[in-house]
Design an enzyme around this catalytic site. Sequence first.
Site, PDB file in Angstrom:
ATOM      1  N   CYS A 114       0.811  -1.227   0.000  1.00  0.00           N
ATOM      2  CA  CYS A 114       0.000   0.000   0.000  1.00  0.00           C
ATOM      3  C   CYS A 114       0.841   1.272   0.000  1.00  0.00           C
ATOM      4  CB  CYS A 114      -0.938   0.005   1.192  1.00  0.00           C
ATOM      5  SG  CYS A 114      -2.065  -1.393   1.159  1.00  0.00           S
ATOM      6  N   HIS A 275      -3.614   7.092   1.357  1.00  0.00           N
ATOM      7  CA  HIS A 275      -3.866   5.774   0.768  1.00  0.00           C
ATOM      8  C   HIS A 275      -5.260   5.346   1.199  1.00  0.00           C
ATOM      9  CE1 HIS A 275      -4.036   1.565   0.132  1.00  0.00           C
ATOM     10  NE2 HIS A 275      -3.882   1.263   1.406  1.00  0.00           N
ATOM     11  N   ASN A 305     -10.055  -0.668  -1.936  1.00  0.00           N
ATOM     12  CA  ASN A 305      -8.632  -0.417  -1.664  1.00  0.00           C
ATOM     13  C   ASN A 305      -7.826  -0.992  -2.835  1.00  0.00           C
ATOM     14  OD1 ASN A 305      -5.960  -0.801  -0.778  1.00  0.00           O
ATOM     15  ND2 ASN A 305      -6.564  -1.086   1.341  1.00  0.00           N
TER      16      ASN A 305
HETATM   17  N1  ACO Z   1     -19.340  -9.632   5.613  1.00  0.00           N
HETATM   18  C1  ACO Z   1     -20.035 -10.008   6.700  1.00  0.00           C
HETATM   19  N2  ACO Z   1     -19.468 -10.416   7.848  1.00  0.00           N
HETATM   20  C2  ACO Z   1     -18.112 -10.437   7.874  1.00  0.00           C
HETATM   21  C3  ACO Z   1     -17.335 -10.059   6.784  1.00  0.00           C
HETATM   22  C4  ACO Z   1     -17.997  -9.652   5.614  1.00  0.00           C
HETATM   23  N3  ACO Z   1     -17.336  -9.278   4.514  1.00  0.00           N
HETATM   24  N4  ACO Z   1     -16.042 -10.187   7.125  1.00  0.00           N
HETATM   25  C5  ACO Z   1     -16.007 -10.626   8.387  1.00  0.00           C
HETATM   26  N5  ACO Z   1     -17.263 -10.786   8.855  1.00  0.00           N
HETATM   27  C6  ACO Z   1     -17.698 -11.233  10.177  1.00  0.00           C
HETATM   28  C7  ACO Z   1     -16.650 -12.073  10.871  1.00  0.00           C
HETATM   29  O1  ACO Z   1     -16.724 -13.405  10.463  1.00  0.00           O
HETATM   30  C8  ACO Z   1     -17.042 -11.891  12.314  1.00  0.00           C
HETATM   31  O2  ACO Z   1     -18.121 -12.725  12.594  1.00  0.00           O
HETATM   32  P1  ACO Z   1     -18.261 -13.436  14.036  1.00  0.00           P
HETATM   33  O3  ACO Z   1     -18.366 -12.307  15.021  1.00  0.00           O
HETATM   34  O4  ACO Z   1     -19.499 -14.234  13.880  1.00  0.00           O
HETATM   35  O5  ACO Z   1     -17.010 -14.219  14.190  1.00  0.00           O
HETATM   36  C9  ACO Z   1     -17.536 -10.448  12.365  1.00  0.00           C
HETATM   37  O6  ACO Z   1     -17.861 -10.094  11.015  1.00  0.00           O
HETATM   38  C10 ACO Z   1     -16.525  -9.484  12.919  1.00  0.00           C
HETATM   39  O7  ACO Z   1     -15.254  -9.785  12.324  1.00  0.00           O
HETATM   40  P2  ACO Z   1     -13.969  -8.993  12.667  1.00  0.00           P
HETATM   41  O8  ACO Z   1     -12.846  -9.489  11.825  1.00  0.00           O
HETATM   42  O9  ACO Z   1     -13.795  -8.965  14.156  1.00  0.00           O
HETATM   43  O10 ACO Z   1     -14.420  -7.583  12.158  1.00  0.00           O
HETATM   44  P3  ACO Z   1     -13.873  -6.189  12.508  1.00  0.00           P
HETATM   45  O11 ACO Z   1     -14.926  -5.436  13.208  1.00  0.00           O
HETATM   46  O12 ACO Z   1     -12.500  -6.236  13.081  1.00  0.00           O
HETATM   47  O13 ACO Z   1     -13.742  -5.593  11.041  1.00  0.00           O
HETATM   48  C11 ACO Z   1     -12.107  -5.048   9.400  1.00  0.00           C
HETATM   49  C12 ACO Z   1     -12.859  -6.159  10.104  1.00  0.00           C
HETATM   50  C13 ACO Z   1     -13.099  -4.217   8.576  1.00  0.00           C
HETATM   51  C14 ACO Z   1     -11.107  -5.664   8.464  1.00  0.00           C
HETATM   52  C15 ACO Z   1     -11.471  -4.165  10.485  1.00  0.00           C
HETATM   53  O14 ACO Z   1     -10.636  -4.937  11.318  1.00  0.00           O
HETATM   54  C16 ACO Z   1     -10.707  -3.055   9.911  1.00  0.00           C
HETATM   55  O15 ACO Z   1     -11.256  -2.057   9.523  1.00  0.00           O
HETATM   56  N6  ACO Z   1      -9.356  -3.210   9.878  1.00  0.00           N
HETATM   57  C17 ACO Z   1      -8.474  -2.330   9.222  1.00  0.00           C
HETATM   58  C18 ACO Z   1      -7.792  -3.095   8.166  1.00  0.00           C
HETATM   59  C19 ACO Z   1      -8.024  -2.548   6.804  1.00  0.00           C
HETATM   60  O16 ACO Z   1      -8.934  -1.815   6.515  1.00  0.00           O
HETATM   61  N7  ACO Z   1      -7.141  -2.905   5.957  1.00  0.00           N
HETATM   62  C20 ACO Z   1      -7.181  -2.417   4.634  1.00  0.00           C
HETATM   63  C21 ACO Z   1      -6.206  -3.120   3.838  1.00  0.00           C
HETATM   64  S1  ACO Z   1      -4.607  -3.000   4.459  1.00  0.00           S
HETATM   65  C22 ACO Z   1      -4.065  -1.486   4.104  1.00  0.00           C
HETATM   66  O17 ACO Z   1      -4.426  -0.918   3.131  1.00  0.00           O
HETATM   67  C23 ACO Z   1      -3.128  -0.871   5.026  1.00  0.00           C
END
Ligand code: ACO
Length: 348
Positions: A114, A275, A305
Amino acid sequence: MFQSKIAGIGYYVPKNVYSNNDLKRFMDTSDEWIQERTGIKERRYADRLEETTTTMGIEAAKVAIERAGTTAEEIDFIIFATLSPDYYFPGCGVLLQREMGMKEVGALDIRNQCSGFVYALSVADQFIKTGMYKNILVVGSEKHSFALDYSTRGRAVSVIFGDGAGAVVLQSTTEAGKGILSTHLHADGADAEKLAMYYPGASGGKWLDNKPQWPEQELGGMLMTAEMLEDGTAFPYMDGQTVFKKAVVKFPEVIQEALLKNDLRTTDIDMLVPHQANLRISQFVQKTLGLPDEKVFNNIQRYGNTTAASVPIALCEAWEEGKIKAGDLVCLAAFGAGFTWGSALIRW
Ligand code: ACO
Protein backbone atom coordinates in the site's frame (compact mmCIF):
# COMPACT_ATOMS: atom_id res chain seq x y z
CA MET A 1 19.88 21.86 -7.72
CA PHE A 2 17.05 20.04 -9.50
CA GLN A 3 13.55 19.66 -8.07
CA SER A 4 10.97 17.17 -9.29
CA LYS A 5 7.39 18.04 -10.16
CA ILE A 6 4.41 15.99 -11.25
CA ALA A 7 4.16 17.04 -14.89
CA GLY A 8 1.36 14.66 -15.84
CA ILE A 9 -1.01 12.31 -14.04
CA GLY A 10 -3.49 9.66 -15.16
CA TYR A 11 -5.48 6.69 -13.92
CA TYR A 12 -7.36 3.72 -15.25
CA VAL A 13 -10.04 1.59 -13.66
CA PRO A 14 -11.65 -1.43 -15.32
CA LYS A 15 -15.24 -1.26 -16.58
CA ASN A 16 -16.64 -4.08 -14.44
CA VAL A 17 -18.35 -2.65 -11.36
CA TYR A 18 -19.12 -4.99 -8.45
CA SER A 19 -21.36 -3.55 -5.74
CA ASN A 20 -21.45 -4.96 -2.23
CA ASN A 21 -24.72 -6.65 -3.10
CA ASP A 22 -23.06 -8.28 -6.15
CA LEU A 23 -20.58 -9.97 -3.80
CA LYS A 24 -23.46 -11.73 -2.06
CA ARG A 25 -23.48 -14.10 -5.06
CA PHE A 26 -20.16 -15.52 -3.84
CA MET A 27 -20.17 -15.17 -0.06
CA ASP A 28 -22.27 -14.52 3.00
CA THR A 29 -21.96 -10.74 3.40
CA SER A 30 -24.07 -7.59 3.34
CA ASP A 31 -23.94 -4.06 2.06
CA GLU A 32 -24.45 -2.80 5.64
CA TRP A 33 -21.50 -4.79 7.05
CA ILE A 34 -19.10 -3.64 4.34
CA GLN A 35 -20.15 0.00 4.34
CA GLU A 36 -20.16 0.29 8.12
CA ARG A 37 -16.67 -1.25 8.52
CA THR A 38 -14.93 0.10 5.41
CA GLY A 39 -17.03 2.79 3.70
CA ILE A 40 -16.84 0.81 0.44
CA LYS A 41 -19.94 0.70 -1.80
CA GLU A 42 -18.45 -0.82 -4.95
CA ARG A 43 -15.14 -1.71 -6.59
CA ARG A 44 -13.88 -2.44 -10.12
CA TYR A 45 -12.56 -5.81 -11.29
CA ALA A 46 -10.32 -6.29 -14.29
CA ASP A 47 -11.28 -8.57 -17.13
CA ARG A 48 -10.01 -11.98 -16.01
CA LEU A 49 -7.97 -12.65 -19.15
CA GLU A 50 -7.62 -9.45 -21.17
CA GLU A 51 -6.51 -7.06 -18.43
CA THR A 52 -3.43 -7.44 -16.26
CA THR A 53 -1.61 -5.28 -13.75
CA THR A 54 0.70 -4.22 -16.58
CA THR A 55 -2.03 -3.40 -19.12
CA MET A 56 -3.90 -1.26 -16.59
CA GLY A 57 -0.62 0.47 -15.70
CA ILE A 58 -0.06 1.19 -19.39
CA GLU A 59 -3.48 2.82 -19.75
CA ALA A 60 -2.78 5.10 -16.78
CA ALA A 61 0.76 5.80 -18.06
CA LYS A 62 -0.50 6.86 -21.51
CA VAL A 63 -2.70 9.54 -19.94
CA ALA A 64 0.08 10.75 -17.61
CA ILE A 65 2.60 10.95 -20.47
CA GLU A 66 0.21 12.84 -22.73
CA ARG A 67 -0.71 15.30 -19.98
CA ALA A 68 2.99 15.85 -19.28
CA GLY A 69 3.34 16.95 -22.91
CA THR A 70 5.98 14.32 -23.50
CA THR A 71 6.22 10.95 -25.25
CA ALA A 72 7.05 7.39 -24.23
CA GLU A 73 10.43 7.80 -26.01
CA GLU A 74 11.32 10.70 -23.70
CA ILE A 75 10.84 8.65 -20.53
CA ASP A 76 14.29 7.87 -19.15
CA PHE A 77 13.39 5.60 -16.23
CA ILE A 78 10.42 3.45 -15.14
CA ILE A 79 9.35 2.64 -11.60
CA PHE A 80 6.46 0.19 -11.21
CA ALA A 81 4.87 -0.47 -7.82
CA THR A 82 2.60 -3.48 -7.32
CA LEU A 83 1.94 -6.49 -5.10
CA SER A 84 0.06 -8.32 -7.85
CA PRO A 85 2.58 -8.56 -10.70
CA ASP A 86 1.79 -10.38 -13.95
CA TYR A 87 4.65 -12.79 -13.27
CA TYR A 88 6.44 -13.91 -10.11
CA PHE A 89 9.40 -12.60 -12.12
CA PRO A 90 10.30 -10.56 -14.13
CA GLY A 91 8.46 -7.51 -12.86
CA CYS A 92 5.81 -5.41 -14.60
CA GLY A 93 8.28 -2.60 -15.39
CA VAL A 94 9.89 -4.48 -18.25
CA LEU A 95 6.53 -5.61 -19.63
CA LEU A 96 5.32 -2.01 -19.67
CA GLN A 97 8.55 -0.91 -21.32
CA ARG A 98 8.18 -3.56 -24.03
CA GLU A 99 4.48 -2.94 -24.70
CA MET A 100 4.89 0.85 -24.82
CA GLY A 101 7.83 0.56 -27.21
CA MET A 102 10.15 2.51 -24.95
CA LYS A 103 13.90 2.81 -25.25
CA GLU A 104 16.18 0.48 -23.28
CA VAL A 105 15.76 2.56 -20.14
CA GLY A 106 16.01 1.12 -16.65
CA ALA A 107 12.91 -0.44 -15.13
CA LEU A 108 12.62 -0.85 -11.37
CA ASP A 109 9.87 -2.75 -9.58
CA ILE A 110 8.84 -1.72 -6.08
CA ARG A 111 7.32 -4.18 -3.62
CA ASN A 112 5.96 -2.03 -0.83
CA GLN A 113 2.28 -2.86 -1.08
CA CYS A 114 0.00 0.00 0.00
CA SER A 115 2.91 2.41 0.42
CA GLY A 116 4.42 1.28 -2.89
CA PHE A 117 3.52 4.43 -4.78
CA VAL A 118 4.90 6.77 -2.10
CA TYR A 119 8.09 4.71 -1.98
CA ALA A 120 8.30 4.79 -5.79
CA LEU A 121 7.77 8.54 -5.87
CA SER A 122 10.51 9.01 -3.29
CA VAL A 123 12.99 6.91 -5.30
CA ALA A 124 12.12 8.84 -8.47
CA ASP A 125 12.54 12.15 -6.63
CA GLN A 126 16.08 11.20 -5.56
CA PHE A 127 17.07 10.26 -9.12
CA ILE A 128 15.79 13.59 -10.39
CA LYS A 129 17.37 15.63 -7.59
CA THR A 130 20.78 14.16 -8.39
CA GLY A 131 20.32 15.05 -12.07
CA MET A 132 20.51 11.42 -13.20
CA TYR A 133 17.09 11.40 -14.94
CA LYS A 134 14.69 14.05 -16.27
CA ASN A 135 11.40 12.22 -16.96
CA ILE A 136 10.53 9.27 -14.76
CA LEU A 137 7.34 7.27 -15.21
CA VAL A 138 6.01 6.16 -11.82
CA VAL A 139 3.18 3.61 -11.90
CA GLY A 140 1.08 1.95 -9.22
CA SER A 141 -1.21 -0.83 -10.42
CA GLU A 142 -3.04 -3.82 -8.95
CA LYS A 143 -5.14 -6.72 -10.16
CA HIS A 144 -6.31 -8.10 -6.82
CA SER A 145 -9.36 -9.90 -8.17
CA PHE A 146 -7.33 -12.79 -9.59
CA ALA A 147 -6.03 -13.99 -6.23
CA LEU A 148 -8.48 -13.29 -3.41
CA ASP A 149 -10.68 -15.84 -1.66
CA TYR A 150 -14.21 -14.93 -2.74
CA SER A 151 -15.83 -17.57 -0.53
CA THR A 152 -17.29 -16.74 2.89
CA ARG A 153 -14.00 -17.91 4.42
CA GLY A 154 -12.11 -15.03 2.77
CA ARG A 155 -14.76 -12.31 3.05
CA ALA A 156 -13.02 -10.14 5.69
CA VAL A 157 -10.19 -9.50 3.20
CA SER A 158 -11.71 -9.90 -0.26
CA VAL A 159 -14.49 -7.31 0.09
CA ILE A 160 -11.92 -4.57 0.76
CA PHE A 161 -9.80 -4.75 -2.38
CA GLY A 162 -10.35 -3.56 -5.96
CA ASP A 163 -8.40 -3.32 -9.22
CA GLY A 164 -6.99 -0.24 -10.97
CA ALA A 165 -3.92 1.78 -11.84
CA GLY A 166 -2.50 5.27 -11.52
CA ALA A 167 0.61 6.89 -12.95
CA VAL A 168 2.58 10.11 -12.92
CA VAL A 169 5.43 11.55 -14.96
CA LEU A 170 7.90 13.06 -12.54
CA GLN A 171 9.88 15.72 -14.29
CA SER A 172 12.96 17.72 -13.51
CA THR A 173 12.47 21.44 -12.86
CA THR A 174 14.65 24.26 -11.62
CA GLU A 175 11.70 26.28 -10.29
CA ALA A 176 12.54 26.67 -6.61
CA GLY A 177 9.89 25.70 -4.07
CA LYS A 178 7.79 23.82 -6.65
CA GLY A 179 7.08 20.12 -6.83
CA ILE A 180 8.12 17.54 -4.26
CA LEU A 181 9.33 19.28 -1.11
CA SER A 182 10.27 16.13 0.77
CA THR A 183 9.46 12.43 1.16
CA HIS A 184 9.63 10.30 4.31
CA LEU A 185 9.82 6.51 4.36
CA HIS A 186 9.56 4.06 7.24
CA ALA A 187 9.23 0.34 7.92
CA ASP A 188 8.84 -1.98 10.89
CA GLY A 189 9.05 -5.68 10.12
CA ALA A 190 7.89 -6.74 13.60
CA ASP A 191 4.36 -7.36 12.25
CA ALA A 192 5.32 -8.58 8.78
CA GLU A 193 3.06 -11.65 9.10
CA LYS A 194 -0.03 -9.63 10.18
CA LEU A 195 -0.79 -8.56 6.62
CA ALA A 196 0.78 -10.90 4.12
CA MET A 197 0.51 -13.51 1.42
CA TYR A 198 2.88 -16.30 2.51
CA TYR A 199 2.72 -18.51 -0.58
CA PRO A 200 3.95 -18.88 -3.23
CA GLY A 201 7.18 -18.14 -1.43
CA ALA A 202 10.52 -19.60 -0.49
CA SER A 203 10.21 -19.45 3.32
CA GLY A 204 9.04 -23.04 3.73
CA GLY A 205 6.99 -21.65 6.62
CA LYS A 206 10.07 -20.70 8.68
CA TRP A 207 8.43 -17.56 10.10
CA LEU A 208 5.04 -19.15 10.69
CA ASP A 209 3.59 -21.23 13.52
CA ASN A 210 1.61 -23.50 11.20
CA LYS A 211 4.24 -25.05 8.97
CA PRO A 212 2.87 -26.66 5.81
CA GLN A 213 3.42 -30.27 4.75
CA TRP A 214 5.79 -30.13 1.80
CA PRO A 215 6.25 -32.95 -0.73
CA GLU A 216 8.78 -35.53 0.40
CA GLN A 217 11.54 -34.92 -2.12
CA GLU A 218 15.10 -33.77 -1.74
CA LEU A 219 14.81 -30.47 -3.59
CA GLY A 220 12.16 -28.20 -5.09
CA GLY A 221 8.38 -28.26 -4.83
CA MET A 222 8.27 -25.75 -1.98
CA LEU A 223 6.56 -22.72 -3.50
CA MET A 224 2.94 -23.75 -3.08
CA THR A 225 0.85 -26.93 -2.82
CA ALA A 226 -2.68 -27.82 -3.88
CA GLU A 227 -3.57 -28.15 -0.15
CA MET A 228 -2.86 -24.45 0.32
CA LEU A 229 -5.63 -23.55 -2.07
CA GLU A 230 -7.89 -25.99 -0.22
CA ASP A 231 -7.16 -24.75 3.29
CA GLY A 232 -6.94 -21.06 2.30
CA THR A 233 -3.30 -20.48 3.28
CA ALA A 234 -2.54 -19.55 -0.33
CA PHE A 235 -4.68 -16.41 0.04
CA PRO A 236 -3.68 -13.08 1.60
CA TYR A 237 -3.97 -12.95 5.39
CA MET A 238 -4.87 -9.82 7.36
CA ASP A 239 -5.18 -9.24 11.08
CA GLY A 240 -7.53 -6.30 10.55
CA GLN A 241 -7.49 -4.93 14.06
CA THR A 242 -3.68 -4.83 14.27
CA VAL A 243 -3.59 -3.05 10.90
CA PHE A 244 -6.18 -0.53 12.05
CA LYS A 245 -4.42 0.28 15.34
CA LYS A 246 -1.01 0.75 13.73
CA ALA A 247 -2.31 2.70 10.71
CA VAL A 248 -4.14 5.34 12.74
CA VAL A 249 -0.92 6.11 14.62
CA LYS A 250 1.57 5.98 11.72
CA PHE A 251 -0.45 8.04 9.22
CA PRO A 252 -0.58 11.19 11.40
CA GLU A 253 3.00 10.63 12.58
CA VAL A 254 4.50 10.55 9.08
CA ILE A 255 2.36 13.51 7.96
CA GLN A 256 3.57 15.57 10.92
CA GLU A 257 7.15 14.53 10.13
CA ALA A 258 6.79 15.95 6.60
CA LEU A 259 5.27 19.20 7.87
CA LEU A 260 7.96 19.64 10.51
CA LYS A 261 10.72 19.08 7.96
CA ASN A 262 9.32 21.95 5.87
CA ASP A 263 8.47 24.24 8.76
CA LEU A 264 4.75 23.96 7.97
CA ARG A 265 1.62 23.15 10.01
CA THR A 266 -1.48 21.04 9.43
CA THR A 267 -3.41 24.24 8.68
CA ASP A 268 -1.08 24.79 5.69
CA ILE A 269 -2.28 21.57 3.99
CA ASP A 270 -4.66 22.30 1.10
CA MET A 271 -5.31 18.65 0.27
CA LEU A 272 -4.44 15.41 2.04
CA VAL A 273 -4.60 12.37 -0.22
CA PRO A 274 -4.25 9.33 2.02
CA HIS A 275 -3.87 5.77 0.77
CA GLN A 276 -7.41 4.47 0.52
CA ALA A 277 -7.05 1.65 3.05
CA ASN A 278 -10.42 1.96 4.69
CA LEU A 279 -12.69 5.00 5.05
CA ARG A 280 -12.72 4.55 8.84
CA ILE A 281 -8.92 4.80 8.93
CA SER A 282 -8.97 7.97 6.78
CA GLN A 283 -11.66 9.53 8.98
CA PHE A 284 -9.69 8.71 12.13
CA VAL A 285 -6.57 10.32 10.64
CA GLN A 286 -8.54 13.39 9.54
CA LYS A 287 -9.93 13.82 13.07
CA THR A 288 -6.51 13.39 14.67
CA LEU A 289 -5.08 16.10 12.42
CA GLY A 290 -8.15 18.35 12.77
CA LEU A 291 -8.60 18.73 9.01
CA PRO A 292 -11.96 19.79 7.52
CA ASP A 293 -13.75 17.49 5.03
CA GLU A 294 -12.80 19.60 2.00
CA LYS A 295 -9.09 19.08 2.72
CA VAL A 296 -9.13 15.28 2.65
CA PHE A 297 -9.83 13.34 -0.55
CA ASN A 298 -11.42 9.89 -0.38
CA ASN A 299 -12.73 7.70 -3.20
CA ILE A 300 -12.56 4.25 -1.59
CA GLN A 301 -16.37 4.27 -1.67
CA ARG A 302 -16.21 3.67 -5.45
CA TYR A 303 -13.01 1.71 -5.95
CA GLY A 304 -12.25 -0.16 -2.75
CA ASN A 305 -8.63 -0.42 -1.66
CA THR A 306 -6.41 -0.57 -4.75
CA THR A 307 -3.14 -0.80 -2.77
CA ALA A 308 -0.24 0.69 -4.80
CA ALA A 309 -2.73 2.33 -7.19
CA SER A 310 -4.88 4.04 -4.58
CA VAL A 311 -2.77 7.18 -4.02
CA PRO A 312 -2.25 8.05 -7.73
CA ILE A 313 -5.90 7.27 -8.59
CA ALA A 314 -7.13 9.50 -5.75
CA LEU A 315 -4.59 12.22 -6.54
CA CYS A 316 -5.64 12.23 -10.19
CA GLU A 317 -9.35 12.35 -9.42
CA ALA A 318 -8.84 15.19 -6.91
CA TRP A 319 -6.89 17.14 -9.53
CA GLU A 320 -9.42 16.42 -12.31
CA GLU A 321 -12.24 17.61 -10.05
CA GLY A 322 -10.41 20.92 -9.56
CA LYS A 323 -9.76 20.23 -5.88
CA ILE A 324 -6.00 20.66 -6.35
CA LYS A 325 -4.77 23.87 -7.95
CA ALA A 326 -1.40 25.37 -8.80
CA GLY A 327 0.39 26.48 -5.66
CA ASP A 328 -1.57 24.16 -3.33
CA LEU A 329 0.21 22.20 -0.63
CA VAL A 330 -0.65 18.54 -1.22
CA CYS A 331 0.24 15.79 1.22
CA LEU A 332 0.34 12.13 0.20
CA ALA A 333 0.48 9.50 2.92
CA ALA A 334 0.36 5.73 2.92
CA PHE A 335 0.55 2.77 5.27
CA GLY A 336 0.55 -0.90 4.41
CA ALA A 337 1.92 -4.41 4.66
CA GLY A 338 5.38 -4.78 6.05
CA PHE A 339 4.46 -2.67 7.89
CA THR A 340 5.74 0.14 5.68
CA TRP A 341 4.57 3.73 5.60
CA GLY A 342 5.54 7.06 4.11
CA SER A 343 4.54 10.57 3.11
CA ALA A 344 5.31 13.11 0.41
CA LEU A 345 4.72 16.84 0.59
CA ILE A 346 4.17 18.54 -2.77
CA ARG A 347 3.83 22.19 -3.75
CA TRP A 348 1.55 21.74 -6.79
N1 ACO B 1 -19.34 -9.63 5.61
C1 ACO B 1 -20.03 -10.01 6.70
N2 ACO B 1 -19.47 -10.42 7.85
C2 ACO B 1 -18.11 -10.44 7.87
C3 ACO B 1 -17.33 -10.06 6.78
C4 ACO B 1 -18.00 -9.65 5.61
N3 ACO B 1 -17.34 -9.28 4.51
N4 ACO B 1 -16.04 -10.19 7.13
C5 ACO B 1 -16.01 -10.63 8.39
N5 ACO B 1 -17.26 -10.79 8.86
C6 ACO B 1 -17.70 -11.23 10.18
C7 ACO B 1 -16.65 -12.07 10.87
O1 ACO B 1 -16.72 -13.41 10.46
C8 ACO B 1 -17.04 -11.89 12.31
O2 ACO B 1 -18.12 -12.72 12.59
P1 ACO B 1 -18.26 -13.44 14.04
O3 ACO B 1 -18.37 -12.31 15.02
O4 ACO B 1 -19.50 -14.23 13.88
O5 ACO B 1 -17.01 -14.22 14.19
C9 ACO B 1 -17.54 -10.45 12.37
O6 ACO B 1 -17.86 -10.09 11.01
C10 ACO B 1 -16.52 -9.48 12.92
O7 ACO B 1 -15.25 -9.79 12.32
P2 ACO B 1 -13.97 -8.99 12.67
O8 ACO B 1 -12.85 -9.49 11.82
O9 ACO B 1 -13.80 -8.97 14.16
O10 ACO B 1 -14.42 -7.58 12.16
P3 ACO B 1 -13.87 -6.19 12.51
O11 ACO B 1 -14.93 -5.44 13.21
O12 ACO B 1 -12.50 -6.24 13.08
O13 ACO B 1 -13.74 -5.59 11.04
C11 ACO B 1 -12.11 -5.05 9.40
C12 ACO B 1 -12.86 -6.16 10.10
C13 ACO B 1 -13.10 -4.22 8.58
C14 ACO B 1 -11.11 -5.66 8.46
C15 ACO B 1 -11.47 -4.16 10.49
O14 ACO B 1 -10.64 -4.94 11.32
C16 ACO B 1 -10.71 -3.06 9.91
O15 ACO B 1 -11.26 -2.06 9.52
N6 ACO B 1 -9.36 -3.21 9.88
C17 ACO B 1 -8.47 -2.33 9.22
C18 ACO B 1 -7.79 -3.09 8.17
C19 ACO B 1 -8.02 -2.55 6.80
O16 ACO B 1 -8.93 -1.81 6.51
N7 ACO B 1 -7.14 -2.90 5.96
C20 ACO B 1 -7.18 -2.42 4.63
C21 ACO B 1 -6.21 -3.12 3.84
S1 ACO B 1 -4.61 -3.00 4.46
C22 ACO B 1 -4.06 -1.49 4.10
O17 ACO B 1 -4.43 -0.92 3.13
C23 ACO B 1 -3.13 -0.87 5.03
